[in-house]
Design an enzyme around this catalytic site. Structure first.
Site, PDB file in Angstrom:
ATOM      1  CG  HIS A  54      -0.365   0.103   2.529  1.00 18.90           C
ATOM      2  ND1 HIS A  54       0.432  -0.877   3.071  1.00 18.90           N
ATOM      3  CD2 HIS A  54      -0.430   1.094   3.469  1.00 18.90           C
ATOM      4  CE1 HIS A  54       0.823  -0.511   4.289  1.00 18.90           C
ATOM      5  NE2 HIS A  54       0.330   0.691   4.544  1.00 18.90           N
ATOM      6  CG  HIS A  56       0.396   4.391   4.764  1.00 15.73           C
ATOM      7  ND1 HIS A  56      -0.342   3.665   5.648  1.00 15.73           N
ATOM      8  CD2 HIS A  56      -0.382   5.450   4.403  1.00 15.73           C
ATOM      9  CE1 HIS A  56      -1.525   4.243   5.826  1.00 15.73           C
ATOM     10  NE2 HIS A  56      -1.573   5.319   5.079  1.00 15.73           N
ATOM     11  CG  ASP A  58       5.313   3.020   7.314  1.00 15.04           C
ATOM     12  OD1 ASP A  58       4.375   3.397   6.582  1.00 15.04           O
ATOM     13  OD2 ASP A  58       5.142   2.252   8.278  1.00 15.04           O
ATOM     14  CG  HIS A  59       4.326  -0.054   4.155  1.00 13.89           C
ATOM     15  ND1 HIS A  59       4.126  -1.355   4.534  1.00 13.89           N
ATOM     16  CD2 HIS A  59       3.988   0.703   5.235  1.00 13.89           C
ATOM     17  CE1 HIS A  59       3.666  -1.393   5.774  1.00 13.89           C
ATOM     18  NE2 HIS A  59       3.575  -0.143   6.217  1.00 13.89           N
ATOM     19  CG  HIS A 112      -3.792   0.413   6.977  1.00 14.11           C
ATOM     20  ND1 HIS A 112      -3.590   1.043   8.175  1.00 14.11           N
ATOM     21  CD2 HIS A 112      -2.667   0.623   6.245  1.00 14.11           C
ATOM     22  CE1 HIS A 112      -2.394   1.617   8.173  1.00 14.11           C
ATOM     23  NE2 HIS A 112      -1.813   1.373   7.015  1.00 14.11           N
ATOM     24  CG  ASP A 133       0.822  -1.182   7.846  1.00 13.00           C
ATOM     25  OD1 ASP A 133       1.681  -2.015   8.179  1.00 13.00           O
ATOM     26  OD2 ASP A 133       1.069   0.035   7.698  1.00 13.00           O
ATOM     27  CG  HIS A 171       4.143  -1.806  11.653  1.00 10.71           C
ATOM     28  ND1 HIS A 171       5.020  -0.761  11.831  1.00 10.71           N
ATOM     29  CD2 HIS A 171       3.436  -1.513  10.545  1.00 10.71           C
ATOM     30  CE1 HIS A 171       4.834   0.133  10.873  1.00 10.71           C
ATOM     31  NE2 HIS A 171       3.880  -0.301  10.071  1.00 10.71           N
TER      32      HIS A 171
HETATM   33 ZN   LIG Z   1       0.189   1.700   6.453  1.00  8.56          ZN
END
Ligand SMILES: [Zn+2]
Length: 241
Positions: A54, A56, A58-59, A112, A133, A171
């Site tokens: 996805h 975001h 941090d990905h 999410h 996530d 995570h």
């Molecule tokens: Zn995320």
């Protein structure tokens, strides 16, 4: 198949998938290129391809920098916000990531985020799920973009996979999630047992992941919710827990 967690930021895992030792790796959700490049160099291997769940940061933030070092296919959501995806995937698509011989199935799991994909392969001994996530051990991602019925439906799809499936979340939230799970289901002894196991692993600085689907079906209140309304209430409670 060798699966390695590459720690990133405070509590992210960037998963590396190799068919055999010394083979180039498939990398899932590179939020940061630095730990990935360092790990590849330590292993003396290259990059075979990249999977993105996805949009975001941090990905995805390591994606374009990695492409400067390695010209490889990138599989991920059809979302113009993410630059660098060469193969845009949809529900039900099947693909063999470059570098592997196993086929992955694409499961759309909005909730999410709306673009969220999960990747499942039955082509290993017990099955593997890379769920970003969407599903965490004993928890789930925050509901940033989707609705409770959407997120609940996504989790139902994952719950129907074979119980043996290994679950690779992105995570290390398991200990905190279990504290919430204990509050949500105080009589569930499986949650207490999981808390003890996870505490031991974390004391030894070991990841609590991967989990297994049958374990999540026993300890994860979000996966155990009976309907979207119950899921929504749990999600709201957890947001303020
Ligand atoms: Zn995320």
């Amino acid at each position: 198949m060798i699966i390695t967690p590459i720690p990133a930021f405070d509590d992210n895992y960037i998963w590396a998938i190799q068919p055999t030792q010394n083979a180039d790796a498939v990398i899932v959700d590179p939020g940061d290129e630095a730990p990935v490049l360092k790990w590849l160099e330590q292993q003396g291997i290259g990059l075979a391809s990249i999977l993105i769940t996805h949009h975001h940061w941090d990905h995805t933030d390591g994606l374009l920098p990695l492409l400067e070092h390695f010209e490889v296919p990138v599989y991920g959501p059809n979302n113009p916000k993410i630059q660098g995806i060469s193969q845009k995937l949809h529900e039900g698509d099947r693909f063999i990531p470059a570098g592997l011989t196993v086929e992955f199935q694409v499961i759309e799991t909005p909730g999410h985020t709306l673009d969220h994909l999960s990747f499942y392969t039955p082509d290993t001994a017990e099955g593997m799920l890379f769920c970003g996530d969407t599903l965490f051990s004993a928890g789930c991602g925050r509901m940033f973009e989707g609705t409770a019925p959407q997120f609940f439906a996504s989790l139902r799809k994952l719950a129907e996979l074979p119980a043996t499936t290994h679950v690779y979340c992105t995570h290390e939230y398991t200990a905190a999630n279990l504290r919430f799970a204990r509050a949500a289901e105080p009589d569930n002894m499986a949650i207490e047992a999981a808390q003890n196991e996870v505490a031991k692993l974390r004391e030894q600085h070991q990841p609590s992941l991967p989990s297994r689907l049958e374990r999540e079906l026993a300890i994860n209140p979000f996966l155990r919710a009976k309907d979207a309304a119950e899921f929504g209430k749990l999600r709201q409670w957890k947001d303020n827990f």
